[in-house]
Design an enzyme around this catalytic site. Structure first.
Site, PDB file in Angstrom:
ATOM      1  N   THR A   6      -8.412  -7.473  -0.703  1.00  0.00           N
ATOM      2  CA  THR A   6      -8.844  -6.077  -0.777  1.00  0.00           C
ATOM      3  C   THR A   6     -10.223  -5.925  -1.403  1.00  0.00           C
ATOM      4  OG1 THR A   6      -8.409  -4.023  -1.990  1.00  0.00           O
ATOM      5  CG2 THR A   6      -7.432  -5.998  -2.899  1.00  0.00           C
ATOM      6  N   GLU A  53     -10.800  -3.940  -3.539  1.00  0.00           N
ATOM      7  CA  GLU A  53     -10.566  -3.693  -4.966  1.00  0.00           C
ATOM      8  C   GLU A  53     -10.948  -4.901  -5.814  1.00  0.00           C
ATOM      9  OE1 GLU A  53      -8.969  -0.961  -6.847  1.00  0.00           O
ATOM     10  OE2 GLU A  53      -9.698   0.161  -5.136  1.00  0.00           O
ATOM     11  N   TYR A  99      -3.704  -3.660 -10.148  1.00  0.00           N
ATOM     12  CA  TYR A  99      -3.575  -4.000  -8.716  1.00  0.00           C
ATOM     13  C   TYR A  99      -4.675  -4.990  -8.321  1.00  0.00           C
ATOM     14  CZ  TYR A  99      -4.179  -3.356  -3.633  1.00  0.00           C
ATOM     15  OH  TYR A  99      -4.339  -3.557  -2.286  1.00  0.00           O
ATOM     16  N   LYS A 147      -4.257  -8.876  -7.107  1.00  0.00           N
ATOM     17  CA  LYS A 147      -4.749  -9.300  -5.790  1.00  0.00           C
ATOM     18  C   LYS A 147      -5.791 -10.417  -5.910  1.00  0.00           C
ATOM     19  CE  LYS A 147      -2.808  -6.635  -2.500  1.00  0.00           C
ATOM     20  NZ  LYS A 147      -2.305  -7.085  -1.194  1.00  0.00           N
ATOM     21  N   HIS A 177      -8.802   1.428   4.790  1.00  0.00           N
ATOM     22  CA  HIS A 177      -8.623   1.777   6.206  1.00  0.00           C
ATOM     23  C   HIS A 177      -7.433   2.708   6.333  1.00  0.00           C
ATOM     24  CE1 HIS A 177      -6.890  -2.153   5.274  1.00  0.00           C
ATOM     25  NE2 HIS A 177      -5.870  -1.796   6.045  1.00  0.00           N
TER      26      HIS A 177
HETATM   27  P1  NAP Z   1       1.623   0.257   2.508  1.00  0.00           P
HETATM   28  O1  NAP Z   1       1.633   1.283   3.610  1.00  0.00           O
HETATM   29  O2  NAP Z   1       1.803   0.702   1.101  1.00  0.00           O
HETATM   30  O3  NAP Z   1       2.770  -0.810   2.850  1.00  0.00           O
HETATM   31  C1  NAP Z   1       3.199  -1.745   1.899  1.00  0.00           C
HETATM   32  C2  NAP Z   1       4.448  -2.441   2.415  1.00  0.00           C
HETATM   33  O4  NAP Z   1       4.891  -3.389   1.432  1.00  0.00           O
HETATM   34  C3  NAP Z   1       5.643  -1.507   2.662  1.00  0.00           C
HETATM   35  O5  NAP Z   1       6.245  -1.894   3.876  1.00  0.00           O
HETATM   36  C4  NAP Z   1       6.567  -1.814   1.497  1.00  0.00           C
HETATM   37  O6  NAP Z   1       7.932  -1.610   1.783  1.00  0.00           O
HETATM   38  C5  NAP Z   1       6.301  -3.301   1.309  1.00  0.00           C
HETATM   39  N1  NAP Z   1       6.737  -3.832   0.014  1.00  0.00           N
HETATM   40  C6  NAP Z   1       6.377  -3.352  -1.214  1.00  0.00           C
HETATM   41  N2  NAP Z   1       6.950  -4.095  -2.178  1.00  0.00           N
HETATM   42  C7  NAP Z   1       7.681  -5.054  -1.555  1.00  0.00           C
HETATM   43  C8  NAP Z   1       8.514  -6.116  -2.022  1.00  0.00           C
HETATM   44  N3  NAP Z   1       8.726  -6.325  -3.321  1.00  0.00           N
HETATM   45  N4  NAP Z   1       9.119  -6.927  -1.102  1.00  0.00           N
HETATM   46  C9  NAP Z   1       8.937  -6.702   0.214  1.00  0.00           C
HETATM   47  N5  NAP Z   1       8.177  -5.707   0.729  1.00  0.00           N
HETATM   48  C10 NAP Z   1       7.549  -4.888  -0.160  1.00  0.00           C
HETATM   49  O7  NAP Z   1       0.282  -0.596   2.550  1.00  0.00           O
HETATM   50  P2  NAP Z   1      -0.814  -0.746   3.735  1.00  0.00           P
HETATM   51  O8  NAP Z   1      -1.844   0.306   3.573  1.00  0.00           O
HETATM   52  O9  NAP Z   1      -0.123  -0.940   5.028  1.00  0.00           O
HETATM   53  O10 NAP Z   1      -1.530  -2.098   3.287  1.00  0.00           O
HETATM   54  C11 NAP Z   1      -1.063  -3.367   3.732  1.00  0.00           C
HETATM   55  C12 NAP Z   1      -1.558  -4.444   2.785  1.00  0.00           C
HETATM   56  O11 NAP Z   1      -2.972  -4.446   2.768  1.00  0.00           O
HETATM   57  C13 NAP Z   1      -1.124  -4.274   1.332  1.00  0.00           C
HETATM   58  O12 NAP Z   1      -0.937  -5.573   0.801  1.00  0.00           O
HETATM   59  C14 NAP Z   1      -2.315  -3.621   0.666  1.00  0.00           C
HETATM   60  O13 NAP Z   1      -2.334  -3.934  -0.710  1.00  0.00           O
HETATM   61  C15 NAP Z   1      -3.443  -4.275   1.427  1.00  0.00           C
HETATM   62  N6  NAP Z   1      -4.681  -3.489   1.569  1.00  0.00           N
HETATM   63  C16 NAP Z   1      -4.632  -2.237   2.101  1.00  0.00           C
HETATM   64  C17 NAP Z   1      -5.828  -1.541   2.299  1.00  0.00           C
HETATM   65  C18 NAP Z   1      -5.829  -0.173   2.917  1.00  0.00           C
HETATM   66  O14 NAP Z   1      -6.877   0.502   2.831  1.00  0.00           O
HETATM   67  N7  NAP Z   1      -4.762   0.261   3.575  1.00  0.00           N
HETATM   68  C19 NAP Z   1      -7.044  -2.149   1.979  1.00  0.00           C
HETATM   69  C20 NAP Z   1      -7.045  -3.448   1.467  1.00  0.00           C
HETATM   70  C21 NAP Z   1      -5.860  -4.120   1.292  1.00  0.00           C
HETATM   71  P3  NAP Z   1       8.723  -0.221   1.470  1.00  0.00           P
HETATM   72  O15 NAP Z   1       8.621   0.584   2.729  1.00  0.00           O
HETATM   73  O16 NAP Z   1      10.094  -0.695   1.169  1.00  0.00           O
HETATM   74  O17 NAP Z   1       8.030   0.409   0.294  1.00  0.00           O
HETATM   75  O1  F7E Z   2      -8.134   6.455  -3.680  1.00  0.00           O
HETATM   76  C1  F7E Z   2      -9.965   9.028  -5.547  1.00  0.00           C
HETATM   77  C2  F7E Z   2      -9.447   7.820  -6.319  1.00  0.00           C
HETATM   78  O2  F7E Z   2      -5.691   6.013  -3.610  1.00  0.00           O
HETATM   79  C3  F7E Z   2      -9.464   6.488  -3.184  1.00  0.00           C
HETATM   80  C4  F7E Z   2      -5.416   1.191  -1.209  1.00  0.00           C
HETATM   81  O3  F7E Z   2      -5.102   1.061   0.152  1.00  0.00           O
HETATM   82  O4  F7E Z   2      -7.775   1.013  -0.775  1.00  0.00           O
HETATM   83  C5  F7E Z   2      -6.783   1.846  -1.355  1.00  0.00           C
HETATM   84  O5  F7E Z   2      -7.035   2.043  -2.741  1.00  0.00           O
HETATM   85  C6  F7E Z   2     -10.370   7.196  -4.176  1.00  0.00           C
HETATM   86  C7  F7E Z   2     -10.217   6.706  -5.629  1.00  0.00           C
HETATM   87  O6  F7E Z   2      -7.336   4.475  -2.414  1.00  0.00           O
HETATM   88  C8  F7E Z   2      -7.325  11.504  -5.641  1.00  0.00           C
HETATM   89  O7  F7E Z   2      -9.732   7.965  -7.715  1.00  0.00           O
HETATM   90  C9  F7E Z   2      -9.467  11.451  -5.969  1.00  0.00           C
HETATM   91  O8  F7E Z   2     -11.489   6.580  -6.192  1.00  0.00           O
HETATM   92  O9  F7E Z   2      -6.886   6.672  -1.480  1.00  0.00           O
HETATM   93  P1  F7E Z   2      -6.919   5.966  -2.776  1.00  0.00           P
HETATM   94  P2  F7E Z   2      -7.888   3.268  -3.302  1.00  0.00           P
HETATM   95  O10 F7E Z   2      -7.547   3.399  -4.723  1.00  0.00           O
HETATM   96  O11 F7E Z   2      -9.323   3.082  -2.941  1.00  0.00           O
HETATM   97  C10 F7E Z   2      -7.891  -0.293  -1.382  1.00  0.00           C
HETATM   98  C11 F7E Z   2      -8.985  -1.043  -0.672  1.00  0.00           C
HETATM   99  C12 F7E Z   2      -6.589  -0.993  -1.468  1.00  0.00           C
HETATM  100  O12 F7E Z   2      -6.524  -2.222  -1.426  1.00  0.00           O
HETATM  101  C13 F7E Z   2      -5.405  -0.184  -1.876  1.00  0.00           C
HETATM  102  O13 F7E Z   2      -4.183  -0.832  -1.521  1.00  0.00           O
HETATM  103  O14 F7E Z   2     -10.005   8.575  -4.196  1.00  0.00           O
HETATM  104  N1  F7E Z   2      -9.075  10.188  -5.626  1.00  0.00           N
HETATM  105  N2  F7E Z   2      -8.405  12.258  -5.996  1.00  0.00           N
HETATM  106  C14 F7E Z   2      -7.758  10.204  -5.413  1.00  0.00           C
HETATM  107  N3  F7E Z   2      -6.918   9.223  -5.019  1.00  0.00           N
HETATM  108  C15 F7E Z   2      -5.613   9.554  -4.848  1.00  0.00           C
HETATM  109  N4  F7E Z   2      -4.753   8.607  -4.421  1.00  0.00           N
HETATM  110  N5  F7E Z   2      -5.145  10.824  -5.093  1.00  0.00           N
HETATM  111  C16 F7E Z   2      -5.968  11.831  -5.501  1.00  0.00           C
HETATM  112  O15 F7E Z   2      -5.520  12.959  -5.711  1.00  0.00           O
END
Ligand code: NAP
Ligand code: F7E
Length: 343
Positions: free
Chosen positions: A126, A128, A150, A154, A180
């Site tokens: 990520t 992050e 987090y 990671k 994304h």
């Molecule tokens: P998401 O919608 O939160 O999905 C996370 C999945 O992990 C869910 O299916 C959840 O199952 C499962 N899970 C959580 N804890 C688990 C455990 N202990 N054992 C087995 N399964 C478990 O996340 P996403 O946005 O699709 O992201 C996919 C991956 O990419 C994640 O690893 C995230 O950290 C990483 N990532 C995401 C982004 C982004 O912008 N979306 C960017 C960079 C990296 P439940 O349905 O049971 O909760």
């Molecule tokens: O926050 C600000 C918050 O929770 C984005 C995950 O998929 O991408 C994601 O992490 C920004 C932050 O995503 C609210 O402070 C303002 O600056 O949508 P977010 P994230 O933290 O960037 C990375 C790449 C991952 O890997 C993660 O799994 O938005 N923000 N107001 C807020 N954020 C939330 N959630 N809620 C608010 O009300």
């Protein structure tokens, strides 16, 4: 021969999107999901793929369970998308986050070493990892400085994935993915919180969206593009690390403006910092306000990635720009809100 993919996190945004992509490529797709009294497969249902996936009870905290699933499924490719993925929650649950997001990955890699070291492995790294960014834009060579439990978990996962490649010659890859989004994004994340909020507001089902830091800037891409990049990584002759990003940055405030526009709500900002509000110009009602409870103990102000390596080596390109992405998300949430089935 038909390949078998095992996707952890099949119930999540990326897991369901990747499953659809791989089914389209002719894969046998096995989905690993946490056992629960009522597993929620709404994303796979909405994509119309639930019947085409073989589902397995799977828990990243249980080594023997992981090994058993690997032995049963016999995957050629494992995509580890499961995680406690919500950054804000990791400040309240740092130990659990480490168990799942860091040690969970070590368990998977050990299972691969034991069951079949020929498996190709994808780890969901990520942006992050970059946290308090040390250069702009971020590349694969930028120094890491995670800013949340987090991000720290990671980072361990990222390094252990590289270590199993170097030490045991396993085909492991990490995708360093920037944010994304899609209509399948979870409601906790800021983008979907905003698009679902405006959809409900425009139908009179909600009064106001409460947000935290409006000035945070992110490089938001489309999840459909990003899962294609994951697949491309595992088709390379060697495992490696790649950034997937759009290279374009916007603030949360700009995202709010685009979403209000897509929901046909004319928005006017007033005030500053925690006193910021957004009014519906027509009714004068406050539809957006800042609530400091959504501020994070340590924030990441700016993330923007340079996807040049993925472009050159994988032939990967992001295809959706933010305005089109916001439009797509708002339209989906308006359809769902009309049927009262936003989830
Ligand atoms: P998401 O919608 O939160 O999905 C996370 C999945 O992990 C869910 O299916 C959840 O199952 C499962 N899970 C959580 N804890 C688990 C455990 N202990 N054992 C087995 N399964 C478990 O996340 P996403 O946005 O699709 O992201 C996919 C991956 O990419 C994640 O690893 C995230 O950290 C990483 N990532 C995401 C982004 C982004 O912008 N979306 C960017 C960079 C990296 P439940 O349905 O049971 O909760
Ligand atoms: O926050 C600000 C918050 O929770 C984005 C995950 O998929 O991408 C994601 O992490 C920004 C932050 O995503 C609210 O402070 C303002 O600056 O949508 P977010 P994230 O933290 O960037 C990375 C790449 C991952 O890997 C993660 O799994 O938005 N923000 N107001 C807020 N954020 C939330 N959630 N809620 C608010 O009300």
């Amino acid at each position: 021969m038909r390949k078998t993919a095992l996707i952890t996190g099949i119930t999540g945004q990326d897991g369901s999107d990747l499953a659809k992509l791989l089914l389209g490529k002719g894969y046998r797709v096995c989905g690993a999901h946490r056992r629960s009294a009522s597993t929620n497969l709404w994303r796979c249902d909405e994509l119309g793929i639930t019947q085409d996936i073989e589902l397995f009870d799977f828990e990243l905290l249980e080594f023997s369970n992981i090994v058993a699933v690997f032995q049963q499924v016999k995957p050629d490719e494992v995509y580890n998308l499961a995680a406690q993925s919500f950054v804000a929650a990791s400040f309240d649950q740092p130990l659990y986050t480490a168990e799942v997001d860091a040690m969970g990955v070590a368990r998977l890699l050990e299972a691969i070493r034991l069951v079949n070291p020929k498996i190709h492995f994808y780890q969901a790294s990520t942006a992050e990892l970059f946290g308090k960014v040390q250069s702009v834009p971020q590349t694969e060579d930028t120094v890491f400085w995670p800013r949340s439990p987090y991000g720290v978990a990671k980072l361990y996962a990222h390094w252990i994935t590289r270590n199993y490649r170097e030490a045991f010659d396993i085909h492991t890859s990490s995708g360093i993915l920037f944010n994304h989004e899609s209509p399948m994004r979870g409601l906790d994340f800021v983008t979907r919180k905003i698009t679902a909020g405006f959809a409900r507001i425009s139908l009179g089902q909600q009064d106001c969206i409460e947000l935290g830091n409006l000035d945070a800037q992110r490089d938001w891409g489309f999840a459909g593009d990003f899962v294609d990049g994951m697949w491309r990584m595992l088709q390379q002759p060697e495992g490696d690390e790649y950034i997937l990003a759009t290279g374009v940055v916007h603030s949360v405030r700009r995202f709010v403006e685009l979403a209000a526009e897509a929901a046909a709500i004319p928005l006017a900002w007033e005030g500053e910092a925690e006193h910021t509000i957004g009014r519906d110009r027509r009714s004068g009602k406050v539809v957006v306000k800042v609530n400091p409870k959504f501020y994070r103990p340590a924030e990441i102000d700016l993330l923007v990635g340079d996807p040049a390596k993925a472009r050159t080596r994988l032939g990967w390109e992001p295809t959706v720009q933010l305005p089109a992405l916001v439009q797509m998300m708002v339209e989906a949430d308006l359809r769902r809100a009309k049927d009262k089935r936003i989830q």
